[in-house]
Scaffold this motif. Structure first.
Motif, PDB file in Angstrom:
ATOM      1  N   THR A  77       1.757   7.065 -15.372  1.00  0.00           N
ATOM      2  CA  THR A  77       2.148   7.795 -14.174  1.00  0.00           C
ATOM      3  C   THR A  77       3.245   6.959 -13.524  1.00  0.00           C
ATOM      4  N   PRO A  78       4.481   7.460 -13.541  1.00  0.00           N
ATOM      5  CA  PRO A  78       5.569   6.665 -12.964  1.00  0.00           C
ATOM      6  C   PRO A  78       5.569   6.733 -11.439  1.00  0.00           C
ATOM      7  N   ASN A  79       6.097   5.680 -10.830  1.00  0.00           N
ATOM      8  CA  ASN A  79       6.254   5.626  -9.369  1.00  0.00           C
ATOM      9  C   ASN A  79       5.006   6.085  -8.615  1.00  0.00           C
ATOM     10  N   PRO A  80       3.869   5.437  -8.857  1.00  0.00           N
ATOM     11  CA  PRO A  80       2.638   5.864  -8.194  1.00  0.00           C
ATOM     12  C   PRO A  80       2.664   5.580  -6.690  1.00  0.00           C
ATOM     13  N   GLN A  81       1.829   6.300  -5.969  1.00  0.00           N
ATOM     14  CA  GLN A  81       1.639   5.995  -4.554  1.00  0.00           C
ATOM     15  C   GLN A  81       1.020   4.601  -4.469  1.00  0.00           C
ATOM     16  N   THR A  82       1.368   3.879  -3.429  1.00  0.00           N
ATOM     17  CA  THR A  82       0.870   2.516  -3.274  1.00  0.00           C
ATOM     18  C   THR A  82       0.429   2.272  -1.837  1.00  0.00           C
ATOM     19  N   VAL A  83      -0.288   1.181  -1.653  1.00  0.00           N
ATOM     20  CA  VAL A  83      -0.652   0.695  -0.324  1.00  0.00           C
ATOM     21  C   VAL A  83      -0.218  -0.753  -0.233  1.00  0.00           C
ATOM     22  N   GLN A  84      -0.206  -1.258   0.997  1.00  0.00           N
ATOM     23  CA  GLN A  84       0.124  -2.657   1.233  1.00  0.00           C
ATOM     24  C   GLN A  84      -1.139  -3.401   1.673  1.00  0.00           C
ATOM     25  N   MET A  95      -5.804   8.609   0.490  1.00  0.00           N
ATOM     26  CA  MET A  95      -4.792   8.878  -0.542  1.00  0.00           C
ATOM     27  C   MET A  95      -5.448   9.306  -1.847  1.00  0.00           C
ATOM     28  N   MET A  96      -6.497   8.602  -2.236  1.00  0.00           N
ATOM     29  CA  MET A  96      -7.196   8.922  -3.481  1.00  0.00           C
ATOM     30  C   MET A  96      -7.796  10.319  -3.404  1.00  0.00           C
ATOM     31  N   HIS A  97      -8.405  10.632  -2.280  1.00  0.00           N
ATOM     32  CA  HIS A  97      -9.029  11.938  -2.119  1.00  0.00           C
ATOM     33  C   HIS A  97      -7.988  13.053  -2.165  1.00  0.00           C
ATOM     34  N   GLU A  98      -6.927  12.901  -1.396  1.00  0.00           N
ATOM     35  CA  GLU A  98      -5.888  13.936  -1.341  1.00  0.00           C
ATOM     36  C   GLU A  98      -5.150  14.074  -2.663  1.00  0.00           C
ATOM     37  N   GLY A  99      -4.887  12.960  -3.336  1.00  0.00           N
ATOM     38  CA  GLY A  99      -4.145  12.995  -4.587  1.00  0.00           C
ATOM     39  C   GLY A  99      -5.003  13.206  -5.818  1.00  0.00           C
ATOM     40  N   ARG A 100      -6.328  13.185  -5.636  1.00  0.00           N
ATOM     41  CA  ARG A 100      -7.273  13.361  -6.738  1.00  0.00           C
ATOM     42  C   ARG A 100      -7.094  12.312  -7.833  1.00  0.00           C
ATOM     43  N   PHE A 101      -6.939  11.050  -7.403  1.00  0.00           N
ATOM     44  CA  PHE A 101      -6.895   9.936  -8.335  1.00  0.00           C
ATOM     45  C   PHE A 101      -7.827   8.846  -7.831  1.00  0.00           C
ATOM     46  N   ARG A 102      -8.104   7.843  -8.677  1.00  0.00           N
ATOM     47  CA  ARG A 102      -9.114   6.845  -8.344  1.00  0.00           C
ATOM     48  C   ARG A 102      -8.593   5.430  -8.202  1.00  0.00           C
ATOM     49  N   HIS A 103      -7.316   5.201  -8.485  1.00  0.00           N
ATOM     50  CA  HIS A 103      -6.759   3.850  -8.409  1.00  0.00           C
ATOM     51  C   HIS A 103      -5.466   3.873  -7.614  1.00  0.00           C
ATOM     52  N   VAL A 104      -5.302   2.878  -6.754  1.00  0.00           N
ATOM     53  CA  VAL A 104      -4.078   2.744  -5.964  1.00  0.00           C
ATOM     54  C   VAL A 104      -3.579   1.300  -6.079  1.00  0.00           C
ATOM     55  N   PRO A 105      -2.373   1.131  -6.618  1.00  0.00           N
ATOM     56  CA  PRO A 105      -1.800  -0.214  -6.676  1.00  0.00           C
ATOM     57  C   PRO A 105      -1.477  -0.729  -5.273  1.00  0.00           C
ATOM     58  N   VAL A 106      -1.644  -2.027  -5.106  1.00  0.00           N
ATOM     59  CA  VAL A 106      -1.322  -2.693  -3.848  1.00  0.00           C
ATOM     60  C   VAL A 106      -0.055  -3.504  -4.101  1.00  0.00           C
ATOM     61  N   VAL A 107       0.970  -3.270  -3.277  1.00  0.00           N
ATOM     62  CA  VAL A 107       2.239  -3.959  -3.476  1.00  0.00           C
ATOM     63  C   VAL A 107       2.728  -4.596  -2.179  1.00  0.00           C
ATOM     64  N   GLU A 108       3.492  -5.654  -2.356  1.00  0.00           N
ATOM     65  CA  GLU A 108       4.233  -6.286  -1.265  1.00  0.00           C
ATOM     66  C   GLU A 108       5.655  -6.455  -1.779  1.00  0.00           C
ATOM     67  N   ASP A 109       6.609  -5.880  -1.065  1.00  0.00           N
ATOM     68  CA  ASP A 109       8.018  -5.947  -1.475  1.00  0.00           C
ATOM     69  C   ASP A 109       8.220  -5.436  -2.904  1.00  0.00           C
ATOM     70  N   GLY A 110       7.493  -4.390  -3.274  1.00  0.00           N
ATOM     71  CA  GLY A 110       7.630  -3.797  -4.597  1.00  0.00           C
ATOM     72  C   GLY A 110       6.911  -4.539  -5.707  1.00  0.00           C
ATOM     73  N   ARG A 111       6.346  -5.674  -5.390  1.00  0.00           N
ATOM     74  CA  ARG A 111       5.651  -6.487  -6.402  1.00  0.00           C
ATOM     75  C   ARG A 111       4.138  -6.259  -6.321  1.00  0.00           C
ATOM     76  N   PRO A 112       3.507  -6.055  -7.459  1.00  0.00           N
ATOM     77  CA  PRO A 112       2.059  -5.813  -7.457  1.00  0.00           C
ATOM     78  C   PRO A 112       1.267  -7.052  -7.062  1.00  0.00           C
ATOM     79  N   VAL A 113       0.283  -6.840  -6.184  1.00  0.00           N
ATOM     80  CA  VAL A 113      -0.575  -7.949  -5.762  1.00  0.00           C
ATOM     81  C   VAL A 113      -2.058  -7.623  -5.939  1.00  0.00           C
ATOM     82  N   GLY A 114      -2.368  -6.392  -6.323  1.00  0.00           N
ATOM     83  CA  GLY A 114      -3.762  -6.008  -6.513  1.00  0.00           C
ATOM     84  C   GLY A 114      -3.892  -4.530  -6.792  1.00  0.00           C
TER      85      GLY A 114
END
Length: 144
Positions: A77-84, A95-114
């Motif tokens: 899934t390209p360009n997923p929704q993310t949280v900070q 976000m998960m409920h509305e988008g019907r998905f179970r995982h949300v990447p956590v990013v800071e300045d575009g870099r994954p942190v969790g």
């Protein structure tokens, strides 16, 4: 529901990332080793996508693709929704409920942190129950 921040949930988490050029089979092995349902796809340190167990099922298995040849670039899934990290966990759950998905990447300045998942909101018994229901639903959809 508590107002925990994402930061408190991902504290101490070892993130799992991979290049978009690895095969689905390689990604699945990494996910199995780490016992996770999603992997963040990263290029030059930046998040470009996410690959989940659902992607493997729907975009690889159900479409009859060869998992040893298909790359994450083809099925992620390209360009997923993310949280900070400073966001509330409630925001991620919404976000998960509305988008019907179970995982949300956590990013800071575009870099994954969790990564946060619906599982972070569940107790072990409820988690096992929900997982089994989802597994049965996915199997029924593939076989239909």
């Amino acid at each position: 529901m508590s107002e925990r921040t994402i930061r408190t949930i991902i504290e101490g988490q070892q993130i799992l990332t991979a290049s978009s050029s690895i095969t689905v089979s390689e990604a699945a092995r990494l996910m199995r080793q780490r016992r996770v349902g999603a992997i963040m796809v990263v290029e030059e340190g930046k998040l470009v996508g996410v690959f989940t167990e659902r992607d493997a099922l729907f975009r690889v298995v159900a479409e009859g693709r060869d998992s040893t040849a298909a790359t994450l670039a083809e099925v992620m899934t390209p360009n997923p929704q993310t949280v900070q990290p400073a966001d509330s966990f409630n925001r991620a759950l919404e976000m998960m409920h509305e988008g019907r998905f179970r995982h949300v990447p956590v990013v800071e300045d575009g870099r994954p942190v969790g990564m946060v998942s619906a599982r972070d909101a569940l107790g072990p018994e409820l988690e096992a129950f929900v997982y089994e229901l989802l597994r049965q639903e996915q199997i029924a959809e593939v076989l239909a």
